[in-house]
Design a protein around this motif. Structure first.
Motif, short mmCIF file in Angstrom:
data_model
loop_
_atom_site.label_atom_id
_atom_site.label_comp_id
_atom_site.label_asym_id
_atom_site.label_seq_id
_atom_site.Cartn_x
_atom_site.Cartn_y
_atom_site.Cartn_z
N TYR A 214 116.08 39.49 101.89
CA TYR A 214 114.39 40.28 101.99
C TYR A 214 114.46 40.80 100.58
CZ TYR A 214 118.10 43.25 103.77
OH TYR A 214 119.50 44.84 103.76
N PRO A 215 112.94 41.96 101.30
CA PRO A 215 112.56 42.52 99.60
C PRO A 215 113.35 43.71 99.39
CG PRO A 215 110.55 41.66 100.57
CD PRO A 215 112.42 40.77 102.01
N GLY A 216 114.39 44.45 98.51
CA GLY A 216 115.52 44.90 97.82
C GLY A 216 116.39 45.40 99.21
N TRP A 217 117.14 43.81 99.77
CA TRP A 217 118.20 43.46 100.27
C TRP A 217 119.22 44.96 99.86
CZ3 TRP A 217 122.73 41.91 97.83
CH2 TRP A 217 122.59 41.12 97.21
N ALA A 256 111.45 48.93 96.94
CA ALA A 256 111.83 47.72 95.81
C ALA A 256 110.51 46.82 96.38
CB ALA A 256 113.00 47.24 96.50
N SER A 257 110.28 46.75 97.13
CA SER A 257 108.47 46.44 97.81
C SER A 257 107.62 46.38 97.16
CB SER A 257 108.58 45.75 98.94
OG SER A 257 108.24 47.02 99.68
N VAL A 258 107.36 47.48 96.39
CA VAL A 258 106.40 47.94 95.62
C VAL A 258 106.00 47.66 94.26
CG1 VAL A 258 104.92 50.41 94.71
CG2 VAL A 258 106.21 50.12 97.14
N PRO A 259 105.06 46.94 93.62
CA PRO A 259 105.07 46.30 92.24
C PRO A 259 105.59 46.76 91.68
CG PRO A 259 102.73 45.81 93.25
CD PRO A 259 103.77 46.50 94.34
N SER A 260 106.88 47.11 90.23
CA SER A 260 106.56 47.74 89.43
C SER A 260 106.45 46.74 88.25
CB SER A 260 108.09 47.74 89.87
OG SER A 260 109.33 46.40 89.79
N LYS A 261 107.20 47.40 86.92
CA LYS A 261 106.88 46.81 85.50
C LYS A 261 107.26 45.90 85.58
CE LYS A 261 105.57 50.40 82.82
NZ LYS A 261 105.92 51.42 81.87
N SER A 262 107.34 44.27 84.49
CA SER A 262 107.76 42.94 84.59
C SER A 262 109.15 43.27 84.22
CB SER A 262 107.03 42.12 83.59
OG SER A 262 107.89 40.95 82.94
N LEU A 263 110.26 42.48 84.31
CA LEU A 263 111.48 43.41 83.83
C LEU A 263 111.38 42.58 82.45
CD1 LEU A 263 113.62 41.61 86.18
CD2 LEU A 263 113.70 43.33 85.62
N ALA A 387 117.73 42.54 93.74
CA ALA A 387 116.92 42.40 94.25
C ALA A 387 115.65 42.11 93.19
CB ALA A 387 115.91 43.54 95.28
N ARG A 388 116.14 41.67 92.37
CA ARG A 388 115.14 41.27 91.16
C ARG A 388 115.79 39.92 90.51
NH1 ARG A 388 111.47 45.52 88.53
NH2 ARG A 388 110.50 43.53 87.70
N LEU A 389 116.63 39.72 90.91
CA LEU A 389 117.41 38.36 90.16
C LEU A 389 116.41 37.02 89.95
CD1 LEU A 389 120.39 37.58 88.42
CD2 LEU A 389 120.81 36.25 91.11
N THR A 390 115.03 37.08 91.46
CA THR A 390 114.58 36.08 90.82
C THR A 390 113.40 36.03 89.99
OG1 THR A 390 114.30 35.54 93.27
CG2 THR A 390 112.64 34.22 92.35
N GLU A 391 113.08 37.08 89.06
CA GLU A 391 111.79 37.11 88.58
C GLU A 391 112.25 37.09 86.82
OE1 GLU A 391 109.43 40.63 85.89
OE2 GLU A 391 110.59 40.94 88.10
#
Length: 461
Positions: A214-217, A256-263, A387-391
């Protein structure tokens, strides 16, 4: 879960994959992502085969393939960013629907032998393809780090090796299946088969919600653990503090579910790995194109397929065996060594002047390629929030795609102007970009590695 150093440089554990195979709840999403991988691995060569066999020019086929690569490079990391922010089941069906729509446009236009421009439109839409490699690794990381698997959890590095084997399986078999179906049944048959496999994989993946992160897990788990510690230490008197921390955990998970800058913009390690993958894609794309050219020069076009399949099989085996080795060296050093091994092995391609030397270089390089990908994924996993490993992993694959679009173009120009052997010599220069990047950016990667993690055990409420 702690990491300890010292002792031997490496330890071999032949039974490490047993823990991976015992995680039965991973079967549905791994099968789903394998089906999706088959579609992704056949995209470029499958589209070229379908278009050329239908009577269109090689230029049209090449432009369509390049547009798919360009679209994947631009769009897929953003799709993965949305997946990390909103969850796989919320984003994947929509992205997959757009990608399948593009495939339908391609197939329908080819079947009707329509004008060229719809092929380009369809190619751009196909690029919304969500990354199965990244989503499978993100689910495994969630299962392992959240403590859901307990003592039976496999090592993350073993998991990356296992997933690398699945990547190579798709790479080895899907292009040949696509070509065989297109040649034996109809030009569109291969891509129709790939589209069906992709659609089935998407349905299976979105149905396996029990393993979906889940987002921000990771932030939520960490904050929740802090709340529990405070509560246990201070008793009922700390109820207010515990409640405040619990609210903080919810706020972190929500943030964590709020859009942030690209990695790619915020993580130095991701940028370094992106460049390394771009070099890898460029020299491998050049190598594959030059291999086909040399095979035609030798009046043995089937030899190119044999070389690529043999090297893929060796790479798969090397990745499987590498997963059994527990290295004590820090990840940044492993990355430098692995990049140097690939650069030096494939860097011998300037010696290619015949079929035997081509096969020798391909097999030598294949022995080093999978270990590099496994180490790079390990660095990526330790350098970005869970939580951002997919991106993050998608950006790595996007770097490879970017290079893969560049390499064949350079190879084609060199082959037409100077001949096949000239392209192999330029490929050697591209190979050296990987070790140079890894060595020059060693301190950057080292500074980006996060502290060793601790598994958060699943608690009863």
């Amino acid at each position: 879960m702690s990491r300890s150093g010292g002792g031997n440089v490496a330890k071999v554990s032949p039974g490490v994959y047993k823990k991976v195979l015992r995680v039965r709840e991973a079967y549905p999403f791994d099968i789903a992502c394998l089906l999706m991988r088959f579609f992704g691995s056949m995209l470029n060569i499958g589209v070229v085969t379908m278009i050329t066999l239908s009577g269109y020019s090689f230029l049209t086929a090449g432009l369509s393939s390049s547009l798919i690569a360009l679209s994947i490079f631009v769009v897929t990391p953003r799709v993965s960013k949305r997946i990390d922010e909103r969850g796989q089941s919320a984003v994947v069906p929509k992205a997959a629907a757009v990608s399948l729509l593009g495939l339908v446009v391609l197939i329908a236009n080819v079947a009707l032998h329509g004008p060229v421009w719809p092929l380009f439109v369809g190619a751009l839409l196909v690029g919304f393809f969500p990354s199965p490699q990244a989503m499978a690794r993100a689910r495994w990381t969630y299962l392992i780090r959240s403590g859901r698997l307990g003592e039976t959890a496999p090592d993350l590095r073993t998991m990356f090796s296992y997933e690398s084997v699945l990547d190579d399986m798709a790479f080895i078999f899907s292009p040949s299946i696509s070509i065989a179906l297109a040649a034996a049944i109809a030009p569109v048959a291969g891509m129709v088969c790939g589209g069906v496999a992709f659609a089935v994989g998407v349905v299976l993946l979105c149905s396996a919600k029990g393993t979906e992160p889940y987002p921000g897990w990771s932030q939520g788990e960490a904050a929740g653990s802090a709340a529990d510690v405070v509560g246990d230490a201070a008793g009922e008197g700390a109820a207010a503090s515990k409640g405040a921390l619990a609210e903080g955990a919810a706020a972190v998970a929500s943030a964590a579910s709020v859009p942030s800058k690209s990695l790619l913009a915020t993580s130095s390690a991701v940028r370094v790995l992106f460049v390394i993958y771009a070099f890898a894609g460029s020299f491998l794309g050049l190598f594959d194109t030059a291999t086909v050219s040399l095979s035609e020069d030798l009046n043995s076009p089937d030899f190119a397929g044999a070389v690529l399949m043999a090297s893929g099989a060796v790479s798969m085996t090397a990745g499987f065996l590498f997963g059994m080795v527990r290295l004590r060296a820090p990840l940044p050093k492993q990355l430098v060594v692995a990049a140097c091994a690939v650069g030096l092995s494939f860097g011998t391609m300037f010696l290619i002047d015949s079929a035997p030397t081509l096969m020798a270089v391909a097999l030598l390089g294949a022995c080093t390629y999978a270990p590099l990908l496994i180490v790079a994924n390990g660095v990526c996993e330790r350098a970005v929030p869970d939580a951002r490993l997919t991106e993050a992993i998608t950006w790595l694959n996007a770097g490879y795609t970017c290079g893969a679009a560049f390499g064949p173009t350079v190879a084609g120009a060199l082959i037409d102007t100077f001949g096949t052997m000239a392209s192999f010599k330029v490929g050697t220069l591209l190979c050296l970009g990987m070790p140079l990047t890894a060595i020059l950016c060693y301190r950057v990667v080292k500074a980006s590695i996060l502290p060793a993690y601790t598994v958060v055990e699943k608690r009863e409420m």
